[in-house]
Design a protein around this motif. Structure first.
Motif, PDB file in Angstrom:
ATOM      1  N   ASP A  86      79.348 -72.374  39.054  1.00 14.26           N
ATOM      2  CA  ASP A  86      79.601 -71.862  40.386  1.00 14.26           C
ATOM      3  C   ASP A  86      80.959 -71.151  40.370  1.00 14.26           C
ATOM      4  O   ASP A  86      81.985 -71.775  40.102  1.00 14.26           O
ATOM      5  N   MET A  87      80.980 -69.839  40.649  1.00 10.78           N
ATOM      6  CA  MET A  87      82.228 -69.083  40.612  1.00 10.78           C
ATOM      7  C   MET A  87      83.239 -69.593  41.630  1.00 10.78           C
ATOM      8  O   MET A  87      84.444 -69.483  41.410  1.00 10.78           O
ATOM      9  N   ALA A  88      82.785 -70.159  42.731  1.00 11.15           N
ATOM     10  CA  ALA A  88      83.729 -70.713  43.711  1.00 11.15           C
ATOM     11  C   ALA A  88      84.501 -71.875  43.094  1.00 11.15           C
ATOM     12  O   ALA A  88      85.716 -72.011  43.297  1.00 11.15           O
ATOM     13  N   ILE A  89      83.827 -72.690  42.309  1.00  8.91           N
ATOM     14  CA  ILE A  89      84.496 -73.816  41.633  1.00  8.91           C
ATOM     15  C   ILE A  89      85.451 -73.283  40.566  1.00  8.91           C
ATOM     16  O   ILE A  89      86.590 -73.739  40.448  1.00  8.91           O
ATOM     17  N   ILE A  90      84.991 -72.302  39.775  1.00 12.86           N
ATOM     18  CA  ILE A  90      85.856 -71.720  38.743  1.00 12.86           C
ATOM     19  C   ILE A  90      87.118 -71.136  39.378  1.00 12.86           C
ATOM     20  O   ILE A  90      88.233 -71.383  38.911  1.00 12.86           O
ATOM     21  N   ASN A  91      86.947 -70.383  40.446  1.00  8.64           N
ATOM     22  CA  ASN A  91      88.101 -69.755  41.097  1.00  8.64           C
ATOM     23  C   ASN A  91      89.036 -70.786  41.714  1.00  8.64           C
ATOM     24  O   ASN A  91      90.264 -70.639  41.640  1.00  8.64           O
ATOM     25  N   ALA A  92      88.476 -71.831  42.305  1.00 11.96           N
ATOM     26  CA  ALA A  92      89.320 -72.881  42.894  1.00 11.96           C
ATOM     27  C   ALA A  92      90.111 -73.608  41.803  1.00 11.96           C
ATOM     28  O   ALA A  92      91.299 -73.908  41.976  1.00 11.96           O
ATOM     29  N   ARG A  93      89.469 -73.885  40.696  1.00 15.33           N
ATOM     30  CA  ARG A  93      90.157 -74.552  39.594  1.00 15.33           C
ATOM     31  C   ARG A  93      91.212 -73.627  38.987  1.00 15.33           C
ATOM     32  O   ARG A  93      92.314 -74.053  38.690  1.00 15.33           O
ATOM     33  N   ARG A  94      90.860 -72.374  38.785  1.00 18.60           N
ATOM     34  CA  ARG A  94      91.814 -71.429  38.223  1.00 18.60           C
ATOM     35  C   ARG A  94      93.031 -71.276  39.120  1.00 18.60           C
ATOM     36  O   ARG A  94      94.162 -71.112  38.641  1.00 18.60           O
ATOM     37  N   ALA A  95      92.841 -71.360  40.418  1.00 19.51           N
ATOM     38  CA  ALA A  95      93.952 -71.233  41.358  1.00 19.51           C
ATOM     39  C   ALA A  95      94.963 -72.364  41.203  1.00 19.51           C
ATOM     40  O   ALA A  95      96.128 -72.222  41.593  1.00 19.51           O
TER      41      ALA A  95
END
Length: 142
Positions: A86-95
């Motif tokens: 899920d890109m939302a999870i990837i982006n949240a983690r990357r943030a």
């Protein structure tokens, strides 16, 4: 014990069929260190614990806390055709990473084997960048 194959080539072909996008050369690279002789041929050699569910499960809050504690410049290499996340999870983690760069490269899960030149170029550029050499000694963000 794992199944026995008549040759390393047969083993590589079986691995190639099992892993989407894996070419024959990459399959041979993967089995080079993960096989052993067996009666009648060769078989996969691996730590059986890797096939078991982990006893350690992290909550998403724990994952985020670990990521937030990373102070080193970080390069995240993501295979465009890799495992679906899920890109939302990837982006949240990357943030949560203080200094992270995301690079997406064409290829499957084993993109570093199937498409090594862009991976190597991204890693080399990361280490050449000024951000990769910033000293975080004494940094205390926790």
């Amino acid at each position: 014990p794992s199944p026995t194959y008549p040759s390393r080539e047969a083993m590589a072909e079986r691995l190639r069929q099992a892993v989407d996008g894996l070419d024959t050369a990459s399959a041979q690279t993967l089995i080079a260190r993960s096989h052993e002789p067996a009666a009648g041929g060769v078989r996969f050699r691996y730590d059986s614990r890797l096939r078991q569910s982990s006893l350690l499960r992290l909550t998403e809050a724990q994952v985020m806390a670990f990521l937030k504690a990373v102070v080193a410049p970080t390069l995240v290499v993501r295979a465009k055709d890799g495992w679906p996340f899920d890109m939302a999870i990837i982006n949240a983690r990357r943030a949560q990473l203080a200094n992270a760069e995301l690079v997406e490269i064409e290829g499957p899960h084993h993109v570093h084997l199937v498409n090594p030149k862009p991976v190597a170029a991204a890693v080399a550029a990361h280490f050449r960048s000024d951000s990769a050499f910033i000293s975080h000694a004494g940094s205390d963000r926790r």
